[in-house]
Design a protein around this motif. Structure first.
Motif, PDB file in Angstrom:
ATOM      1  N   GLU A  29       0.821  -1.201   0.000  1.00 49.35           N
ATOM      2  CA  GLU A  29       0.000   0.000   0.000  1.00 49.35           C
ATOM      3  C   GLU A  29       0.859   1.257   0.000  1.00 49.35           C
ATOM      4  N   LEU A  30       0.403   2.255  -0.735  1.00 48.85           N
ATOM      5  CA  LEU A  30       0.959   3.589  -0.644  1.00 48.85           C
ATOM      6  C   LEU A  30       0.032   4.380   0.271  1.00 48.85           C
ATOM      7  N   VAL A  31       0.522   4.681   1.471  1.00 48.29           N
ATOM      8  CA  VAL A  31      -0.302   5.365   2.470  1.00 48.29           C
ATOM      9  C   VAL A  31      -0.077   6.871   2.340  1.00 48.29           C
ATOM     10  N   VAL A  32      -1.173   7.635   2.341  1.00 47.29           N
ATOM     11  CA  VAL A  32      -1.105   9.086   2.200  1.00 47.29           C
ATOM     12  C   VAL A  32      -1.567   9.724   3.502  1.00 47.29           C
ATOM     13  N   VAL A  33      -0.731  10.634   4.033  1.00 49.57           N
ATOM     14  CA  VAL A  33      -1.006  11.297   5.304  1.00 49.57           C
ATOM     15  C   VAL A  33      -1.144  12.796   5.077  1.00 49.57           C
ATOM     16  N   ASP A  34      -2.121  13.405   5.714  1.00 47.83           N
ATOM     17  CA  ASP A  34      -2.231  14.858   5.770  1.00 47.83           C
ATOM     18  C   ASP A  34      -1.357  15.312   6.936  1.00 47.83           C
ATOM     19  N   THR A  35      -0.233  15.965   6.645  1.00 44.73           N
ATOM     20  CA  THR A  35       0.706  16.323   7.708  1.00 44.73           C
ATOM     21  C   THR A  35       0.178  17.458   8.586  1.00 44.73           C
ATOM     22  N   ASP A  36      -0.729  18.296   8.055  1.00 45.05           N
ATOM     23  CA  ASP A  36      -1.318  19.360   8.867  1.00 45.05           C
ATOM     24  C   ASP A  36      -2.240  18.788   9.938  1.00 45.05           C
ATOM     25  N   LYS A  37      -2.984  17.756   9.569  1.00 44.76           N
ATOM     26  CA  LYS A  37      -3.943  17.153  10.499  1.00 44.76           C
ATOM     27  C   LYS A  37      -3.381  15.936  11.224  1.00 44.76           C
ATOM     28  N   ALA A  38      -2.195  15.478  10.798  1.00 43.84           N
ATOM     29  CA  ALA A  38      -1.571  14.296  11.396  1.00 43.84           C
ATOM     30  C   ALA A  38      -2.508  13.088  11.351  1.00 43.84           C
ATOM     31  N   GLU A  39      -3.046  12.835  10.150  1.00 37.72           N
ATOM     32  CA  GLU A  39      -3.945  11.698  10.009  1.00 37.72           C
ATOM     33  C   GLU A  39      -3.814  11.064   8.633  1.00 37.72           C
ATOM     34  N   ILE A  40      -4.046   9.754   8.600  1.00 34.33           N
ATOM     35  CA  ILE A  40      -4.053   9.013   7.341  1.00 34.33           C
ATOM     36  C   ILE A  40      -5.331   9.364   6.584  1.00 34.33           C
ATOM     37  N   ILE A  41      -5.189   9.769   5.328  1.00 33.58           N
ATOM     38  CA  ILE A  41      -6.378  10.143   4.558  1.00 33.58           C
ATOM     39  C   ILE A  41      -6.733   9.105   3.500  1.00 33.58           C
ATOM     40  N   LYS A  42      -5.773   8.284   3.104  1.00 32.61           N
ATOM     41  CA  LYS A  42      -6.096   7.205   2.160  1.00 32.61           C
ATOM     42  C   LYS A  42      -4.972   6.176   2.123  1.00 32.61           C
ATOM     43  N   LYS A  43      -5.340   4.973   1.694  1.00 31.10           N
ATOM     44  CA  LYS A  43      -4.381   3.903   1.457  1.00 31.10           C
ATOM     45  C   LYS A  43      -4.626   3.376   0.051  1.00 31.10           C
ATOM     46  N   ILE A  44      -3.621   3.533  -0.805  1.00 30.69           N
ATOM     47  CA  ILE A  44      -3.740   3.113  -2.197  1.00 30.69           C
ATOM     48  C   ILE A  44      -3.101   1.732  -2.331  1.00 30.69           C
ATOM     49  N   LYS A  45      -3.916   0.732  -2.502  1.00 28.57           N
ATOM     50  CA  LYS A  45      -3.405  -0.632  -2.633  1.00 28.57           C
ATOM     51  C   LYS A  45      -2.869  -0.846  -4.043  1.00 28.57           C
ATOM     52  N   ILE A  46      -1.659  -1.376  -4.141  1.00 23.00           N
ATOM     53  CA  ILE A  46      -1.059  -1.674  -5.443  1.00 23.00           C
ATOM     54  C   ILE A  46      -1.019  -3.182  -5.587  1.00 23.00           C
ATOM     55  N   GLU A  47      -1.860  -3.694  -6.425  1.00 18.91           N
ATOM     56  CA  GLU A  47      -2.056  -5.134  -6.549  1.00 18.91           C
ATOM     57  C   GLU A  47      -0.788  -5.857  -7.001  1.00 18.91           C
ATOM     58  N   ASP A  48      -0.632  -7.065  -6.480  1.00 17.25           N
ATOM     59  CA  ASP A  48       0.434  -8.001  -6.887  1.00 17.25           C
ATOM     60  C   ASP A  48       1.836  -7.516  -6.509  1.00 17.25           C
ATOM     61  N   THR A  49       1.939  -6.532  -5.623  1.00 11.51           N
ATOM     62  CA  THR A  49       3.257  -6.115  -5.162  1.00 11.51           C
ATOM     63  C   THR A  49       3.686  -6.986  -3.990  1.00 11.51           C
ATOM     64  N   ARG A  50       5.002  -7.094  -3.807  1.00 11.91           N
ATOM     65  CA  ARG A  50       5.544  -7.956  -2.752  1.00 11.91           C
ATOM     66  C   ARG A  50       6.167  -7.157  -1.617  1.00 11.91           C
ATOM     67  N   LEU A  51       6.880  -6.059  -1.930  1.00 12.49           N
ATOM     68  CA  LEU A  51       7.460  -5.219  -0.885  1.00 12.49           C
ATOM     69  C   LEU A  51       7.725  -3.826  -1.435  1.00 12.49           C
ATOM     70  N   LEU A  52       6.796  -2.909  -1.222  1.00 11.12           N
ATOM     71  CA  LEU A  52       7.045  -1.521  -1.579  1.00 11.12           C
ATOM     72  C   LEU A  52       8.087  -0.975  -0.614  1.00 11.12           C
ATOM     73  N   HIS A  53       9.175  -0.438  -1.160  1.00 18.27           N
ATOM     74  CA  HIS A  53      10.316  -0.097  -0.303  1.00 18.27           C
ATOM     75  C   HIS A  53      10.740   1.358  -0.422  1.00 18.27           C
ATOM     76  N   ASN A  54      11.033   1.837  -1.629  1.00 19.93           N
ATOM     77  CA  ASN A  54      11.529   3.207  -1.814  1.00 19.93           C
ATOM     78  C   ASN A  54      10.508   4.064  -2.543  1.00 19.93           C
ATOM     79  N   ILE A  55      10.488   5.347  -2.173  1.00 20.90           N
ATOM     80  CA  ILE A  55       9.578   6.320  -2.777  1.00 20.90           C
ATOM     81  C   ILE A  55      10.369   7.546  -3.197  1.00 20.90           C
ATOM     82  N   SER A  56       9.952   8.176  -4.290  1.00 23.75           N
ATOM     83  CA  SER A  56      10.451   9.496  -4.639  1.00 23.75           C
ATOM     84  C   SER A  56       9.326  10.257  -5.327  1.00 23.75           C
ATOM     85  N   VAL A  57       9.319  11.569  -5.147  1.00 22.50           N
ATOM     86  CA  VAL A  57       8.287  12.424  -5.732  1.00 22.50           C
ATOM     87  C   VAL A  57       8.961  13.451  -6.623  1.00 22.50           C
ATOM     88  N   ASP A  58       8.450  13.606  -7.855  1.00 20.99           N
ATOM     89  CA  ASP A  58       9.077  14.567  -8.758  1.00 20.99           C
ATOM     90  C   ASP A  58       8.548  15.978  -8.510  1.00 20.99           C
TER      91      ASP A  58
END
Length: 273
Positions: free
Chosen positions: A103-132
């Motif tokens: 899952e790619l979990v998205v947090v609202d840092t202003d509210k300090a709460e999880i706002i969504k969890k994006i499930k990525i099917e058939d993945t085994r270990l999501l490890h590194n992230i980068s944002v352009d």
């Protein structure tokens, strides 16, 4: 005379190659629980640190995100809780993105709460992230060898066929990543260039130090400086001490390299020379 010239040239080349080093700055207290991701909050006033806590592959809901001072003092251990086994974290604006197993979990840092969890099917270990620079999220499945591009909460395969995938790093229009002891660059047309090779295969994290120069780690304990001409220099090897490398964040303005240490539960910091 010719021999003297080539000797001097060789010494100059050796000096240029061997000039990089790291110097320990400080270690935090062991207050974390299998720490992985680490990054500044946008204003650079404190750090976020991801705690896996239990089984690194466990779906136990025990994972947290901590807030930490810039000198390693714990502010709040469970600033965000209810995660499974969080690995890398990235912040863009007031959104935090967390790689959490499949899952790619998205947090609202202003509210300090999880706002969504994006499930990525058939993945085994999501490890590194980068944002352009446009806010597009790239997340890598380490075991599946796939980079996913996430736009409007929809994940599509961007690159695949790179086992032991790690170290995603957006830099302008380019995406850098590591696989099986090599560092690659993918440009905006997905043309792949090999930047360096010969690292240990257990690649983990990659940060940019200056233009076309990077530091890369392997989780078993090796750290390398990669120069613009593709050479890599071993900076540190802690395998004998059984000190593993987690993920890194580099503060270019202050020249501080932050690194988590997985099961050792500490943050280590260095200056880079």
């Amino acid at each position: 005379m010719k021999k003297t010239f080539f000797l001097i040239l060789s010494l100059i080349q050796f000096a240029a190659y061997a000039q990089h080093s790291i110097a320990p700055l400080w270690d935090s207290e062991p207050v974390f629980k299998f720490a992985e991701g680490i990054i500044y909050e946008p204003n650079g006033t404190f750090l976020y640190v991801a705690n896996t806590i239990g089984n690194p592959m466990g779906r136990d809901g025990e994972g947290t995100i901590s807030k930490v001072t810039l000198d390693g003092k714990l502010i709040q251990f469970d600033w965000i809780k209810g995660l499974n086994a969080p690995k890398d974290i990235e912040v863009f604006g007031n959104r935090m993105y967390i790689a959490d197993l499949d899952e790619l979990v998205v947090v609202d840092t202003d509210k300090a709460e999880i706002i969504k969890k994006i499930k990525i099917e058939d993945t085994r270990l999501l490890h590194n992230i980068s944002v352009d620079k446009q806010g597009v999220v790239y997340v890598g499945d380490m075991f599946g060898g796939i980079v996913y591009k996430v736009v409007n909460d929809v994940a599509t395969k961007y690159l695949e066929g790179y086992p032991s995938l790690a170290g995603l790093l957006c830099d302008g229009d380019d995406l850098y990543f590591m696989s099986n002891g090599k560092v690659y660059k993918s440009d905006k047309n997905k043309t792949i260039t090999t930047i360096t090779e010969g690292l240990l295969p257990q690649v983990c994290s990659l940060v940019k130090i200056k233009v076309s120069e990077f530091i890369a780690t392997c989780w078993v304990g090796t750290m390398y400086y990669i120069t613009a001409d593709g050479k890599n220099q071993l900076l540190q090897d802690t395998r004998k001490e059984q000190l593993t490398n987690g993920l890194m964040y580099y503060d270019k303005a202050k020249n501080i390299l932050y690194m988590t240490t997985d099961a050792k539960d500490i943050i280590k910091t260095y200056t880079v020379k």
